[in-house]
Design an enzyme around this catalytic site. Structure first.
Site, PDB file in Angstrom:
ATOM      1  N   ASP A  18       0.635  -1.318  -0.215  1.00 44.81           N
ATOM      2  CA  ASP A  18       0.125   0.096   0.599  1.00 44.81           C
ATOM      3  C   ASP A  18       0.906   0.779  -0.246  1.00 44.81           C
ATOM      4  OD1 ASP A  18      -2.126   1.684   0.102  1.00 44.81           O
ATOM      5  OD2 ASP A  18      -3.214   0.698   1.129  1.00 44.81           O
ATOM      6  N   HIS A  20      -0.676   4.647   0.039  1.00 42.36           N
ATOM      7  CA  HIS A  20      -1.510   5.823   0.859  1.00 42.36           C
ATOM      8  C   HIS A  20      -0.819   6.286   1.453  1.00 42.36           C
ATOM      9  CE1 HIS A  20      -4.545   3.481  -1.587  1.00 42.36           C
ATOM     10  NE2 HIS A  20      -5.165   4.403  -1.997  1.00 42.36           N
TER      11      HIS A  20
END
Length: 151
Positions: A18, A20
């Protein structure tokens, strides 16, 4: 009045593949403003990086973020990695933890079964997570002080 004499250090990061960063940036700022020492691992952090940072900084809590929906796969074996490194810290996870997450009660149960102390969805305000962290750490501090007083 209970005085928290512990470090109040937390490790924060985004697990797995990920990338983000917005959520942990906001959480880092909120935790810092609340008086925590924050070790921010950034994005795409491995389980071992979380464990190593928790040991190095004597963290009281490890906070895992994931927004791309694959946290369950990324967190398989996470608590075993922490245990092998002798990490004794609260573990929280939050974000968009499952693809098509529509039943958060089931998602929460899944991550509690994986060993997380608290599970938050992507709509959780940082203040709510910080309040839970402060409550949980106060309980831990009180218990350790009671052991010291009665020993």
């Amino acid at each position: 009045m209970v005085v928290n004499t512990m470090s109040r250090t937390v490790v924060l990061g985004v697990i797995g593949s990920d990338a983000h960063v917005v959520g942990i940036t906001i959480l880092e700022q909120a935790l810092s403003a609340a008086g925590f020492d924050v070790v921010n691992l950034g994005v795409q952090s491995s389980q071992k990086e979380f464990a190593d940072a928790a040991v190095e900084h004597s963290a009281e809590a490890v906070l895992v973020s994931s927004l791309y929906g694959h946290a369950e796969q990324d967190c398989q074996g996470f608590h075993e990695v922490l245990e092998e490194a002798n990490v004794d810290a609260l573990t929280y996870i939050g974000g968009n933890l499952a693809v098509g997450q529509d039943d958060f009660d089931q998602t929460r149960a899944t991550f509690e079964e994986l060993g997380f102390d608290r599970v938050f969805d992507s709509e959780t305000d940082p203040e709510e997570a910080i309040a839970a962290l402060e409550r949980d750490l106060n309980i831990t501090t009180t218990e350790s002080e009671q052991v010291t007083v009665t020993s």
